[in-house]
Design a protein around this motif. Structure first.
Motif, mmCIF file in Angstrom:
data_model
loop_
_atom_site.group_PDB
_atom_site.id
_atom_site.type_symbol
_atom_site.label_atom_id
_atom_site.label_comp_id
_atom_site.label_asym_id
_atom_site.label_seq_id
_atom_site.Cartn_x
_atom_site.Cartn_y
_atom_site.Cartn_z
ATOM 1 N N THR A 197 -2.963 -3.885 -2.044
ATOM 2 C CA THR A 197 -3.681 -2.770 -2.651
ATOM 3 C C THR A 197 -4.536 -3.268 -3.804
ATOM 4 O OG1 THR A 197 -1.981 -1.168 -2.054
ATOM 5 C CG2 THR A 197 -3.429 -0.569 -3.876
ATOM 6 N N ASN A 234 -6.128 -1.938 -6.919
ATOM 7 C CA ASN A 234 -6.007 -0.764 -7.787
ATOM 8 C C ASN A 234 -7.279 -0.621 -8.624
ATOM 9 O OD1 ASN A 234 -5.361 1.179 -9.719
ATOM 10 N ND2 ASN A 234 -3.224 0.512 -9.838
ATOM 11 N N PHE A 263 -8.237 4.824 -9.582
ATOM 12 C CA PHE A 263 -8.670 6.119 -9.067
ATOM 13 C C PHE A 263 -7.458 7.013 -8.767
ATOM 14 C CE2 PHE A 263 -12.516 3.812 -6.990
ATOM 15 C CZ PHE A 263 -13.105 3.669 -8.234
ATOM 16 N N THR A 264 -7.727 8.270 -8.454
ATOM 17 C CA THR A 264 -6.663 9.196 -8.048
ATOM 18 C C THR A 264 -6.892 9.757 -6.653
ATOM 19 O OG1 THR A 264 -7.814 11.035 -9.133
ATOM 20 C CG2 THR A 264 -6.140 9.861 -10.422
ATOM 21 N N THR A 265 -8.083 9.584 -6.109
ATOM 22 C CA THR A 265 -8.369 10.112 -4.767
ATOM 23 C C THR A 265 -8.953 9.054 -3.845
ATOM 24 O OG1 THR A 265 -10.550 10.890 -5.517
ATOM 25 C CG2 THR A 265 -8.730 12.461 -5.606
ATOM 26 N N GLY A 266 -8.818 7.797 -4.178
ATOM 27 C CA GLY A 266 -9.251 6.727 -3.280
ATOM 28 C C GLY A 266 -10.706 6.341 -3.445
ATOM 29 N N ARG A 288 -14.520 5.534 -2.258
ATOM 30 C CA ARG A 288 -15.456 6.082 -1.274
ATOM 31 C C ARG A 288 -16.569 5.109 -0.910
ATOM 32 N NH1 ARG A 288 -17.129 11.998 -3.160
ATOM 33 N NH2 ARG A 288 -17.650 10.867 -5.066
ATOM 34 N N SER A 317 -17.136 6.036 2.797
ATOM 35 C CA SER A 317 -16.361 7.122 3.404
ATOM 36 C C SER A 317 -17.210 8.013 4.297
ATOM 37 C CB SER A 317 -15.693 7.969 2.308
ATOM 38 O OG SER A 317 -16.664 8.491 1.418
ATOM 39 N N THR A 339 -8.329 3.258 2.775
ATOM 40 C CA THR A 339 -8.313 3.926 1.480
ATOM 41 C C THR A 339 -6.875 4.196 1.043
ATOM 42 O OG1 THR A 339 -9.322 5.719 0.209
ATOM 43 C CG2 THR A 339 -8.416 6.295 2.356
ATOM 44 N N THR A 340 -6.674 4.180 -0.246
ATOM 45 C CA THR A 340 -5.390 4.532 -0.837
ATOM 46 C C THR A 340 -5.687 5.249 -2.145
ATOM 47 O OG1 THR A 340 -3.208 3.699 -1.508
ATOM 48 C CG2 THR A 340 -5.105 2.343 -2.070
ATOM 49 N N ALA A 341 -4.761 6.057 -2.637
ATOM 50 C CA ALA A 341 -5.044 6.934 -3.766
ATOM 51 C C ALA A 341 -5.656 6.209 -4.957
ATOM 52 C CB ALA A 341 -3.766 7.654 -4.191
ATOM 53 N N VAL A 342 -5.148 5.014 -5.276
ATOM 54 C CA VAL A 342 -5.614 4.324 -6.480
ATOM 55 C C VAL A 342 -6.849 3.457 -6.240
ATOM 56 C CG1 VAL A 342 -3.331 4.309 -7.523
ATOM 57 C CG2 VAL A 342 -4.056 2.363 -6.100
#
Length: 201
Positions: free
Chosen positions: A121, A123, A126-129, A131, A149, A178-181
């Motif tokens: 990952t 990092n 971010f909080t929503t991945g 784009r 995205s 994509t991942t949340a962070v």
């Protein structure tokens, strides 16, 4: 263009080491410069390597290092960035455009990582991945890969383009997710994206 993460500056070269004023409001971490009236390379500054190094957006070459003062005599600041005496970014009478980027919490991340060969990952805070993702191997040859995205960054095959190539997008690989962070680089990724101990921006 927006304070803290992206700015664009046009200037005319002098052939003499100097600084150029910008409006980013923070020190740029990535600067891409292109001559507007000469067929020069896309010279690229990365904070990872500093003012005596360069990458070229139009090639797959590794970072060029040990070029004293390629980006002037001091690090970029919140108001200026430096130029040396090299024609590709400061030739006398040549016109240029410079694109400046910086990390802005929750919006953008300019950074680097070391490959592992396994899924890892990245990092970005971010909080929503992520784009839009651009990756370049720096210790060896490697293309400038781009995912976004809109074309799809999903948990299966993700199409990518290569900025330094005229080739059509590649659609049959799953190199990033994509991942949340931020985003993951997968174990399926090629050596130009995630080779063990290789370096990337």
């Amino acid at each position: 263009r927006a304070p803290s993460f992206m700015d664009e500056v046009c200037y005319t070269g002098t052939g003499v080491a100097r600084t150029v004023t910008h409006n980013l409001g923070v020190a740029p971490e990535l600067i891409i410069v292109k001559s507007r009236n000469q067929p020069y390379a896309w010279e690229t500054y990365s904070v990872t390597f500093g003012i005596d190094a360069y990458l070229r957006l139009n090639t797959d070459a590794a970072v060029g290092t040990g070029v004293s003062g390629f980006w002037g005599s001091s690090n970029p600041t919140s108001t200026t960035f430096g130029l040396g005496t090299y024609a590709n970014n400061n030739g006398s009478g040549t016109t240029y455009v410079a694109y400046l980027f910086a990390t802005c919490a929750g919006v953008s991340k300019v950074g680097s990582y070391t490959g592992t060969g396994a899924t890892q990952t990245i990092n970005c805070g971010f909080t929503t991945g992520a784009r839009w993702v651009m990756i370049k191997r720096t210790d060896d040859i490697g293309d400038w890969y781009v995912w976004d995205s809109t074309r799809g960054i999903i948990p299966s095959n993700d199409p990518y383009l290569r900025i330094n190539s005229s080739a059509a997008e590649v659609t049959g690989t799953d190199y990033v997710d994509t991942t949340a962070v931020g985003f993951d680089v997968t174990s399926a990724a090629s050596g130009t994206i995630n080779a063990s101990s290789a370096t990337y921006i």
